[in-house]
Enzyme design. Sequence first.
Site, PDB file in Angstrom:
ATOM      1  N   ASP A 102       0.957  -0.942  -0.045  1.00  0.00           N
ATOM      2  CA  ASP A 102       0.016  -0.087  -0.110  1.00  0.00           C
ATOM      3  C   ASP A 102       1.119   1.167   0.012  1.00  0.00           C
ATOM      4  O   ASP A 102       2.107   1.010   0.250  1.00  0.00           O
ATOM      5  CB  ASP A 102      -0.984   0.103   1.270  1.00  0.00           C
ATOM      6  CG  ASP A 102      -2.024  -1.260   1.309  1.00  0.00           C
ATOM      7  OD1 ASP A 102      -2.176  -1.686   0.242  1.00  0.00           O
ATOM      8  OD2 ASP A 102      -2.083  -1.326   2.499  1.00  0.00           O
ATOM      9  N   ILE A 103       0.210   2.224  -0.072  1.00  0.00           N
ATOM     10  CA  ILE A 103       0.871   3.644  -0.539  1.00  0.00           C
ATOM     11  C   ILE A 103       1.774   4.227   1.032  1.00  0.00           C
ATOM     12  O   ILE A 103       2.640   4.453   0.949  1.00  0.00           O
ATOM     13  CB  ILE A 103       0.204   5.045  -0.995  1.00  0.00           C
ATOM     14  CG1 ILE A 103       0.911   6.032  -1.228  1.00  0.00           C
ATOM     15  CG2 ILE A 103      -1.214   5.219   0.081  1.00  0.00           C
ATOM     16  CD1 ILE A 103       0.259   7.096  -2.002  1.00  0.00           C
TER      17      ILE A 103
END
Length: 236
Positions: A102-103
């Site tokens: 994920d970011i």
Amino acid sequence: MRLDKFLSQHLGISRALVLRELRGKRVTVDGEIIKQGSFQLLPQHEVRFDGNPLQQIIGLRYFMLHKPQGYVCSTDDPDHPTVLYFMDEPVPDKLHAAGRLDIDTTGLVLMTDDGQWSHRITSPKHHCEKTYRVTLAEPLSGDAARQITEGVMLHGETLPTRPAVLEALSETEVRLTISEGRYHQVKRMFAATGNRVETLHRESIGAIVLDENLQPGEYRPLTREEIDSIGAPVKK
């Protein structure tokens, strides 16, 4: 490989535009101007465009990257910078992340252009283990730890998660090893027990451990041993 295909990949332009550049005498091979797109490149050839060398890619490529926060693992994203920003390699857009993060998740990302190799990491049937260091908002209770290790039912799912390995590092920090790759799985596992993940850092994929010498944003090629370890049983 044909010269026009090679130039199209490196310059990111169509073959029609490549032919225009060839006719403009902007391409040399071993110092000689080449105008024919059908020219067959050999591995030892030196190709230059406007005098700048273009490196040929010989064989498949495998790298480990220490992903920082704020970057996505897709090859193209209109809203966020991608991990390809860090890859100072020829034709970086041909690389992809074998197992995305994920970011806001940091840690080990494997970058490759070998689709079969990355499939052994991401395919559910291979159960490739991934280990994370997790910081939680609240102390982990004994019951929650039992649920995580035995398998927890995630919201919207029909089957519980596979058994996981949980090691308590402190009241609010744990090391978790899972053998699946469901969407936002680690965060959802702890959410199912009433807790919240505050930070998430991937330490390893299979037997490949993030190199402690790599700072966030740095990468290195994988060793032959690391490459071959994917698909092999992880030694305990």
